[in-house]
Motif scaffolding. Structure first.
Motif: not given
Length: 173
Positions: A25-31, A95-102, A109-110, A112-122
């Protein structure tokens, strides 16, 4: 008390998936999220004498992941990757793997991932980690009123993106 390999493996089994999700949720990259969590466990094991069992291990590991994720976002490597993605991959497939469902879960979740970091983390800590506003304030070392403001602002930013989805968080506002 020093942990043995078996105790470390048990801790990793219990916390890895949640910590990868948190880093993602912070870095937006599974690897990168997986690498961050791996680094956190190595650091935890190597410096376990610094951990005092006053608090909860879950919160301690979460704080390590948050700090490592923020360090990554400030790093040269991250900025280089961002530039490469803009130049070479206009339509990057994440690549979403099992972290992000259908379906709706993915849309939520997408958004939320587009929110600025300060709002996203809370938002992440409050709804996905089920932490109280006071606990979030302690974890992030910010005033409780700031956490409440960021939650309110995060919900406001999510509403237009998710107006066609019945996400109960937005229905009760």
């Amino acid at each position: 008390m020093l942990l043995g390999i078996n105790e470390l493996e048990e801790i990793m089994e219990r916390h890895t998936e949640r910590l990868i999700r948190l880093a993602f949720y912070y870095v937006r990259d599974l690897q990168s999220a997986e690498d961050i969590v791996q680094d956190v466990f190595i650091k935890f094991y190597d410096n376990q004498h610094n951990y005092e069992e006053r608090g909860e291990l879950k919160a301690y590991l979460s704080k390590l992941v948050i700090n490592k994720s923020k360090d990554y976002l400030r790093s040269w490597t991250y900025r280089k990757i961002q530039v490469q993605q803009k130049i070479f991959a206009k339509k990057a497939i994440i690549r979403r793997d099992m972290l992000v469902q259908q379906d709706e879960q993915t849309l939520i979740e997408n958004a939320i991932l587009e929110l600025p970091l300060k709002q996203r983390e809370v938002i992440i800590h409050f709804y996905f980690e089920e932490m109280s506003v006071v606990d979030i304030a302690e974890l992030l070392r910010i005033p409780v009123s700031t956490v409440k403001t960021r939650l309110r602002r995060g919900r406001e930013l999510l509403k237009p993106k998710l107006q066609h989805i019945e996400w109960e968080v937005l229905l009760h506002e």
